[in-house]
Design a protein around this motif. Structure first.
Motif, PDB file in Angstrom:
ATOM      1  N   ARG A  15      -0.495   0.814   2.131  1.00  0.00           N
ATOM      2  CA  ARG A  15       0.886   1.245   2.276  1.00  0.00           C
ATOM      3  C   ARG A  15       1.404   0.878   3.665  1.00  0.00           C
ATOM      4  NH1 ARG A  15       0.708   7.370   0.133  1.00  0.00           N
ATOM      5  NH2 ARG A  15       1.273   7.581   2.306  1.00  0.00           N
ATOM      6  N   ARG A  16       2.691   1.043   3.875  1.00  0.00           N
ATOM      7  CA  ARG A  16       3.286   0.726   5.174  1.00  0.00           C
ATOM      8  C   ARG A  16       2.786   1.643   6.283  1.00  0.00           C
ATOM      9  NH1 ARG A  16       9.634   0.180   4.412  1.00  0.00           N
ATOM     10  NH2 ARG A  16       9.493  -0.127   2.190  1.00  0.00           N
ATOM     11  N   ASP A  17       2.350   2.864   5.928  1.00  0.00           N
ATOM     12  CA  ASP A  17       1.840   3.794   6.943  1.00  0.00           C
ATOM     13  C   ASP A  17       0.337   3.624   7.166  1.00  0.00           C
ATOM     14  OD1 ASP A  17       0.895   4.863   4.601  1.00  0.00           O
ATOM     15  OD2 ASP A  17       1.699   6.867   4.921  1.00  0.00           O
ATOM     16  N   SER A  18      -0.226   2.495   6.753  1.00  0.00           N
ATOM     17  CA  SER A  18      -1.629   2.099   6.949  1.00  0.00           C
ATOM     18  C   SER A  18      -2.616   2.905   6.123  1.00  0.00           C
ATOM     19  CB  SER A  18      -2.027   2.184   8.427  1.00  0.00           C
ATOM     20  OG  SER A  18      -1.213   1.319   9.179  1.00  0.00           O
ATOM     21  N   ARG A  19      -2.124   3.713   5.191  1.00  0.00           N
ATOM     22  CA  ARG A  19      -3.036   4.408   4.273  1.00  0.00           C
ATOM     23  C   ARG A  19      -3.175   3.561   3.012  1.00  0.00           C
ATOM     24  NH1 ARG A  19      -1.090  10.570   4.111  1.00  0.00           N
ATOM     25  NH2 ARG A  19       0.352   9.584   2.682  1.00  0.00           N
ATOM     26  N   TYR A  20      -4.081   3.979   2.133  1.00  0.00           N
ATOM     27  CA  TYR A  20      -4.373   3.176   0.953  1.00  0.00           C
ATOM     28  C   TYR A  20      -3.986   3.918  -0.318  1.00  0.00           C
ATOM     29  CZ  TYR A  20      -6.964   0.281   4.179  1.00  0.00           C
ATOM     30  OH  TYR A  20      -7.291  -0.542   5.222  1.00  0.00           O
ATOM     31  N   ALA A  21      -3.549   3.128  -1.313  1.00  0.00           N
ATOM     32  CA  ALA A  21      -3.256   3.650  -2.641  1.00  0.00           C
ATOM     33  C   ALA A  21      -4.168   2.909  -3.615  1.00  0.00           C
ATOM     34  CB  ALA A  21      -1.795   3.411  -3.002  1.00  0.00           C
ATOM     35  N   VAL A  22      -4.691   3.627  -4.582  1.00  0.00           N
ATOM     36  CA  VAL A  22      -5.571   3.022  -5.571  1.00  0.00           C
ATOM     37  C   VAL A  22      -4.972   3.291  -6.942  1.00  0.00           C
ATOM     38  CG1 VAL A  22      -7.904   2.937  -6.521  1.00  0.00           C
ATOM     39  CG2 VAL A  22      -7.577   3.425  -4.098  1.00  0.00           C
ATOM     40  N   GLN A  23      -4.790   2.207  -7.721  1.00  0.00           N
ATOM     41  CA  GLN A  23      -4.274   2.338  -9.078  1.00  0.00           C
ATOM     42  C   GLN A  23      -5.332   1.873 -10.059  1.00  0.00           C
ATOM     43  OE1 GLN A  23      -0.682   0.026  -9.364  1.00  0.00           O
ATOM     44  NE2 GLN A  23       0.597   1.743  -8.680  1.00  0.00           N
ATOM     45  N   GLY A  24      -5.440   2.626 -11.149  1.00  0.00           N
ATOM     46  CA  GLY A  24      -6.388   2.269 -12.188  1.00  0.00           C
ATOM     47  C   GLY A  24      -5.880   1.096 -13.003  1.00  0.00           C
ATOM     48  N   ALA A  25      -6.681   0.645 -13.974  1.00  0.00           N
ATOM     49  CA  ALA A  25      -6.315  -0.490 -14.822  1.00  0.00           C
ATOM     50  C   ALA A  25      -5.063  -0.197 -15.625  1.00  0.00           C
ATOM     51  CB  ALA A  25      -7.478  -0.838 -15.747  1.00  0.00           C
TER      52      ALA A  25
END
Length: 101
Positions: A15-25
């Motif tokens: 993300r823009r705030d340097s954190r991560y997002a994880v999306q499933g299939a």
């Protein structure tokens, strides 16, 4: 969001705030312990160090108790010596009075 890694099971975005997002299939977000495990696997985050309990407080308490016991005995011994000195002084004082008469 910037694509970091894509696998068959999930996609990781930064993300823009340097954190991560994880999306499933199925494009549903993955959160919680499963997300942490994925990010650790790809070395994107560091696991916090587990603090080991320090045994020093127990040893320190035992040492303090031993010191207190020693300190408690020392004043008692000094008081006994002072009492003996006082008794000696009172016994000698009347003897001096009799000699002067």
């Amino acid at each position: 969001m910037k694509l970091v890694t894509r696998t068959d099971d999930y996609t990781i975005y930064q993300r823009r705030d340097s954190r991560y997002a994880v999306q499933g299939a199925n494009k549903a977000p993955i959160n919680g312990d499963e997300k942490v495990a994925i990010l650790l696997k790809h070395e994107l985050v560091k696991a916090p160090e587990v603090k080991q309990p320090e045994p020093e407080p127990e040893e320190a308490q035992e040492a303090e108790a031993a010191e207190e016991a020693t300190e408690a005995e020392a004043p008692a011994e000094e008081a006994a010596e002072d009492a003996e000195d006082a008794e000696d002084a009172t016994e000698e004082a009347p003897a001096d009075d009799e000699a002067s008469d």
